[in-house]
Design an enzyme around this catalytic site. Structure first.
Site, PDB file in Angstrom:
ATOM      1  N   LYS A  13      93.656  17.374  51.601  1.00  0.00           N
ATOM      2  CA  LYS A  13      93.524  18.548  52.462  1.00  0.00           C
ATOM      3  C   LYS A  13      93.714  18.085  53.770  1.00  0.00           C
ATOM      4  CE  LYS A  13      89.484  20.003  50.980  1.00  0.00           C
ATOM      5  NZ  LYS A  13      89.050  18.913  50.074  1.00  0.00           N
ATOM      6  N   ARG A 125      89.942   5.570  51.253  1.00  0.00           N
ATOM      7  CA  ARG A 125      89.532   6.060  52.616  1.00  0.00           C
ATOM      8  C   ARG A 125      88.236   5.254  53.023  1.00  0.00           C
ATOM      9  NH1 ARG A 125      88.858  12.466  52.499  1.00  0.00           N
ATOM     10  NH2 ARG A 125      86.992  12.077  51.736  1.00  0.00           N
ATOM     11  N   ARG A 142      80.300  14.134  44.705  1.00  0.00           N
ATOM     12  CA  ARG A 142      80.888  15.089  45.571  1.00  0.00           C
ATOM     13  C   ARG A 142      81.932  15.749  44.818  1.00  0.00           C
ATOM     14  NH1 ARG A 142      83.668  12.267  49.848  1.00  0.00           N
ATOM     15  NH2 ARG A 142      84.138  14.031  50.821  1.00  0.00           N
TER      16      ARG A 142
HETATM   17  P1  ADP Z   1      86.535  16.258  51.403  1.00  0.00           P
HETATM   18  O1  ADP Z   1      87.617  16.796  52.061  1.00  0.00           O
HETATM   19  O2  ADP Z   1      86.589  14.689  51.179  1.00  0.00           O
HETATM   20  O3  ADP Z   1      85.652  16.924  50.663  1.00  0.00           O
HETATM   21  P2  ADP Z   1      85.215  17.193  54.094  1.00  0.00           P
HETATM   22  O4  ADP Z   1      85.613  16.340  55.390  1.00  0.00           O
HETATM   23  O5  ADP Z   1      85.983  18.495  53.854  1.00  0.00           O
HETATM   24  O6  ADP Z   1      85.283  16.093  52.962  1.00  0.00           O
HETATM   25  O7  ADP Z   1      83.851  17.391  54.104  1.00  0.00           O
HETATM   26  C1  ADP Z   1      82.710  16.317  53.983  1.00  0.00           C
HETATM   27  C2  ADP Z   1      81.427  16.934  53.766  1.00  0.00           C
HETATM   28  O8  ADP Z   1      80.841  18.014  54.688  1.00  0.00           O
HETATM   29  C3  ADP Z   1      81.019  17.613  52.513  1.00  0.00           C
HETATM   30  O9  ADP Z   1      80.876  16.683  51.471  1.00  0.00           O
HETATM   31  C4  ADP Z   1      79.707  18.524  52.749  1.00  0.00           C
HETATM   32  O10 ADP Z   1      78.676  17.713  52.931  1.00  0.00           O
HETATM   33  C5  ADP Z   1      80.162  19.073  54.280  1.00  0.00           C
HETATM   34  N1  ADP Z   1      80.900  20.391  54.343  1.00  0.00           N
HETATM   35  C6  ADP Z   1      82.191  20.395  54.641  1.00  0.00           C
HETATM   36  N2  ADP Z   1      82.652  21.800  54.318  1.00  0.00           N
HETATM   37  C7  ADP Z   1      81.653  22.306  53.925  1.00  0.00           C
HETATM   38  C8  ADP Z   1      81.356  23.657  53.369  1.00  0.00           C
HETATM   39  N3  ADP Z   1      82.180  24.637  53.457  1.00  0.00           N
HETATM   40  N4  ADP Z   1      80.368  24.005  52.971  1.00  0.00           N
HETATM   41  C9  ADP Z   1      79.145  22.950  52.932  1.00  0.00           C
HETATM   42  N5  ADP Z   1      79.267  21.966  53.228  1.00  0.00           N
HETATM   43  C10 ADP Z   1      80.513  21.547  53.643  1.00  0.00           C
END
Ligand code: ADP
Length: 186
Positions: A13, A125, A142
């Site tokens: 993403k 990563r 996750r």
């Molecule tokens: P990935 O794309 O690998 O899932 P992100 O960088 O989008 O990782 O998100 C990293 C962490 O940030 C998530 O595991 C969560 O703890 C937090 N996070 C990100 N976006 C949200 C959201 N919309 N709601 C709750 N927690 C979030």
């Protein structure tokens, strides 16, 4: 154009969001990046978020919703945006609906990848970026949290006729081209 990018951790993403944002001339808004920036800066939001992120849990909806609400008020988001990593729960969908009112989002791109590929990407990563939430047990958790809390959003947006599923496997530019085609911008 107001877009949402949906997909499991490791689906690419973030990579696609940056490329699409440039292509479509809208800001890419990544909740994960905003949380990480706050962790680095040592803000109160960062301290709160870190506890959850390090465990592979979602940051509480109230915290995340307030942050996105604030970010969407900025000038650069007025004519469009690409949300990467938000909404991630049904409660966040409701809140986003309230934030956007009648206009809503134009499309939700669902990046699909197979689980083995995702696990391999996350391991890669972890080595490259040394993210504190990329340990193996945390990664697995996750993915579980994603399946449980975020995967149901696919149906929600599908029922609204907004879902654009896109194959996320293969070379980065090929995936970008597929997304743009799915948005009729190819
Ligand atoms: P990935 O794309 O690998 O899932 P992100 O960088 O989008 O990782 O998100 C990293 C962490 O940030 C998530 O595991 C969560 O703890 C937090 N996070 C990100 N976006 C949200 C959201 N919309 N709601 C709750 N927690 C979030």
């Amino acid at each position: 154009m107001r877009l949402v990018l949906l997909g499991p951790p490791g689906a690419g993403k973030g990579t696609q969001a940056a490329r699409l944002a440039a292509e479509l001339d809208v800001p890419a808004i990544s909740t994960g990046d905003i949380f990480r920036a706050n962790v680095t800066e040592g803000t109160e939001l960062g301290r709160t978020a870190k506890q959850y992120m390090d465990e592979g849990e979602y940051v509480p909806d109230e915290v995340t919703n307030a942050m996105v609400r604030d970010r969407l008020r900025a000038d650069d988001a007025r004519d469009g945006f690409l949300l990467d990593g938000y909404p991630r729960t049904p409660a966040q969908v409701e809140e986003l609906d309230l934030m956007l009112g009648e206009a809503g989002v134009d499309a939700v791109v669902q990046l699909t990848v197979d689980t083995e590929e995702v696990v391999a990407r996350l391991a890669q990563r972890a080595t490259e970026q040394q993210r504190s939430d990329d340990g193996e047990a945390v990664q697995r958790h996750r993915l579980e949290v994603y399946e449980e809390q975020t995967a149901p959003l696919v149906d929600v947006y599908d029922r609204r006729g907004l879902l654009r599923p896109v194959d996320g496997m293969g070379a980065v530019p090929a995936v970008t081209a597929r997304i743009l085609a799915a948005l009729d911008r190819g």
